[in-house]
Design an enzyme around this catalytic site. Structure first.
Site, PDB file in Angstrom:
ATOM      1  N   CYS A   1     -13.033  -7.234   0.678  1.00 26.14           N
ATOM      2  CA  CYS A   1     -13.493  -7.355   2.057  1.00 26.14           C
ATOM      3  C   CYS A   1     -12.481  -6.747   3.012  1.00 26.14           C
ATOM      4  CB  CYS A   1     -13.761  -8.814   2.400  1.00 26.14           C
ATOM      5  SG  CYS A   1     -12.359  -9.864   2.114  1.00 26.14           S
TER       6      CYS A   1
ATOM      7  N   THR B 256      12.871   5.337  10.657  1.00 23.62           N
ATOM      8  CA  THR B 256      13.817   4.253  10.925  1.00 23.62           C
ATOM      9  C   THR B 256      13.374   2.972  10.229  1.00 23.62           C
ATOM     10  OG1 THR B 256      14.270   5.252  13.067  1.00 23.62           O
ATOM     11  CG2 THR B 256      14.953   2.957  12.792  1.00 23.62           C
TER      12      THR B 256
ATOM     13  N   GLN C 105       1.008  -9.361  -6.139  1.00 21.50           N
ATOM     14  CA  GLN C 105       0.532 -10.749  -6.237  1.00 21.50           C
ATOM     15  C   GLN C 105       1.452 -11.622  -7.082  1.00 21.50           C
ATOM     16  OE1 GLN C 105      -2.040 -12.262  -4.755  1.00 21.50           O
ATOM     17  NE2 GLN C 105      -2.820 -10.473  -3.695  1.00 21.50           N
TER      18      GLN C 105
ATOM     19  N   ALA D  42       6.053  -8.226   1.156  1.00 19.83           N
ATOM     20  CA  ALA D  42       6.609  -9.469   1.714  1.00 19.83           C
ATOM     21  C   ALA D  42       5.567 -10.521   2.050  1.00 19.83           C
ATOM     22  CB  ALA D  42       7.413  -9.143   2.979  1.00 19.83           C
ATOM     23  N   HIS D  43       4.395 -10.075   2.566  1.00 13.89           N
ATOM     24  CA  HIS D  43       3.485 -11.085   3.136  1.00 13.89           C
ATOM     25  C   HIS D  43       2.771 -11.912   2.081  1.00 13.89           C
ATOM     26  CE1 HIS D  43      -0.520  -8.920   2.928  1.00 13.89           C
ATOM     27  NE2 HIS D  43       0.261  -7.877   2.848  1.00 13.89           N
TER      28      HIS D  43
ATOM     29  N   THR E 155       0.837  -1.209   0.000  1.00 17.43           N
ATOM     30  CA  THR E 155       0.000   0.000   0.000  1.00 17.43           C
ATOM     31  C   THR E 155       0.869   1.255   0.000  1.00 17.43           C
ATOM     32  OG1 THR E 155      -1.762  -1.164   1.146  1.00 17.43           O
ATOM     33  CG2 THR E 155      -1.780   1.239   1.302  1.00 17.43           C
TER      34      THR E 155
HETATM   35  N1  PLP Z   1      -1.743  -4.662  -4.273  1.00 18.91           N
HETATM   36  C1  PLP Z   1      -2.342  -5.858  -4.391  1.00 18.91           C
HETATM   37  C2  PLP Z   1      -2.608  -6.415  -5.755  1.00 18.91           C
HETATM   38  C3  PLP Z   1      -2.716  -6.585  -3.248  1.00 18.91           C
HETATM   39  O1  PLP Z   1      -3.319  -7.764  -3.378  1.00 18.91           O
HETATM   40  C4  PLP Z   1      -2.441  -6.013  -1.981  1.00 18.91           C
HETATM   41  C5  PLP Z   1      -2.827  -6.706  -0.733  1.00 18.91           C
HETATM   42  O2  PLP Z   1      -3.680  -7.552  -0.706  1.00 18.91           O
HETATM   43  C6  PLP Z   1      -1.796  -4.759  -1.919  1.00 18.91           C
HETATM   44  C7  PLP Z   1      -1.465  -4.121  -3.078  1.00 18.91           C
HETATM   45  C8  PLP Z   1      -1.480  -4.119  -0.606  1.00 18.91           C
HETATM   46  O3  PLP Z   1      -0.322  -4.661  -0.060  1.00 18.91           O
HETATM   47  P1  PLP Z   1      -0.012  -4.534   1.531  1.00 18.91           P
HETATM   48  O4  PLP Z   1      -1.004  -5.435   2.199  1.00 18.91           O
HETATM   49  O5  PLP Z   1       1.395  -5.014   1.655  1.00 18.91           O
HETATM   50  O6  PLP Z   1      -0.171  -3.117   1.880  1.00 18.91           O
END
Ligand code: PLP
Length: 346
Positions: A289, A208, A150, A171-172, A50
């Site tokens: 969601c 930081t 993705q 990362a997640h 984001t």
């Molecule tokens: N862009 C896409 C295509 C995503 O699927 C997501 C999260 O689901 C994001 C951006 C946002 O990433 P983050 O959760 O690391 O802020």
């Protein structure tokens, strides 16, 4: 991550602990850069996808942003908040950006423009023709950003082969920690910082750095391999056996190997989600969601999917640790769910 946490240093400090935190950061930067085919100095660490998308869209030196109708809200909302002109480019029924439409949008204005088209969609897994998007944009002197959140870790991603200017990763999505991401910035492209304060990340992002999260990001990348579609294809085949009228979305073109988005009429998404959850399956509805509420999927609606069908859409994402036995559990749970639905309808 534990090693970086134990160290406890601030990467901007010159004492021993600080130098160790700096070493963690720079080693992670090299890992990410190598995987994406870029120079380490092109990698700017953020708190996630984001933030990277916000920095790309609000910080780019442009007066117009063009994005597709299937982008993630962190792109669409950042574009709308950027204070510049915005235009959307339509997608076809497979969720693929219409290049003819993009070409005419690019030609219809002399404003310096940024085009933001995701590499792969978060609901359907559809992979966009990014190199063609970049070629069209170059012809019109537009710069190109892609949200590869993705795609990264699921398919090979190379910044230079794509021919783009900005790329977001998180990362997640590949087994790393929440709270780490990066924006890859073409050399020579200057972005207006969104955070003001210290001189971290070469004055491009104050604050930081989170050395432990970034170390976890690099460790996840080092372990990740492009996925095979075998498990997803097995899931889809067996699903068709139970629900022959299942409709799969974006299945005709290139798709991420770990994603399946489908709808079975008569099985509403909320009901499927609740029943699958009780069976220990964590799946999502096709609908957005993020606020905890199930809303209408803007992605499926942009693809021309009816409201009724979209209301039955769920998406299954397989992780790096998914196994055949997970697919068997899912199929068993789906069978029970459809039997219950049929009984209720009878
Ligand atoms: N862009 C896409 C295509 C995503 O699927 C997501 C999260 O689901 C994001 C951006 C946002 O990433 P983050 O959760 O690391 O802020």
């Amino acid at each position: 991550m534990l090693r970086a946490w134990d160290n406890c240093g601030n990467a901007s400090s010159i004492h021993e602990e600080g130098r160790r935190a700096r070493a963690e950061l720079e080693s992670a930067r090299e890992t990410i850069a190598e995987r994406l085919g870029v120079l380490p100095q092109m990698v700017l660490f953020t708190s996630g996808g984001t933030e990277a998308n916000n920095l790309a869209l609000k910080g780019a030196p442009v007066e117009r942003i063009v994005f597709s109708t299937v982008e993630h809200p962190s792109v669409t909302e950042a574009a709308r908040a950027a204070g510049v002109a915005v235009e959307t480019v339509a997608v076809d029924s497979e969720g693929i950006v219409r290049l003819d439409a993009l070409k005419s949008i690019l030609a219809n204005s002399p404003l310096p423009t940024l085009v933001s088209i995701m590499l792969a969609n978060n609901e359907t897994g559809a992979i966009q023709p990014l190199a063609e998007v970049a070629a069209l944009a170059r012809d019109c002197n537009a710069i190109v950003h892609t949200d590869a959140v993705q795609a990264f870790g699921k398919i090979p991603v190379n910044f230079n082969i794509l021919g783009i200017d900005l790329l977001t990763v998180s990362a997640h999505k590949l087994g790393g920690p929440v709270g780490a991401g990066a924006l890859i910035i073409r050399e020579g492209l200057r972005l207006k910082p969104q955070f003001h304060g210290g001189g971290q990340e070469h004055y491009r992002r104050a604050g930081t750095e989170n050395a432990a999260a970034v170390a976890g990001f690099a460790a996840a990348i080092a372990e990740s391999e492009p996925d095979s579609a075998r498990l997803r294809d097995r899931l889809e085949r067996e699903l068709e056996g139970i629900s022959p009228d299942v409709e799969f979305f974006s299945r005709k073109g290139a798709r991420l190997p770990n994603t399946s988005c489908f709808a079975v009429k008569g099985v509403p998404a909320e009901m499927a989600l609740i029943n699958l959850d009780l069976d220990g399956m964590a799946v999502s509805s096709g609908s957005a969601c993020s606020s905890g509420k199930v809303g209408r999927s803007t992605v499926l609606s942009a693809m021309g999917v009816s409201t009724e069908t979209a209301g039955c859409a769920i998406r299954v994402s397989l992780g790096w640790n998914s196994t055949d036995s997970d697919i068997e559990s899912f199929i068993g749970a789906w069978r029970r769910l459809t039997e219950r639905t049929k009984k209720r309808a009878a």
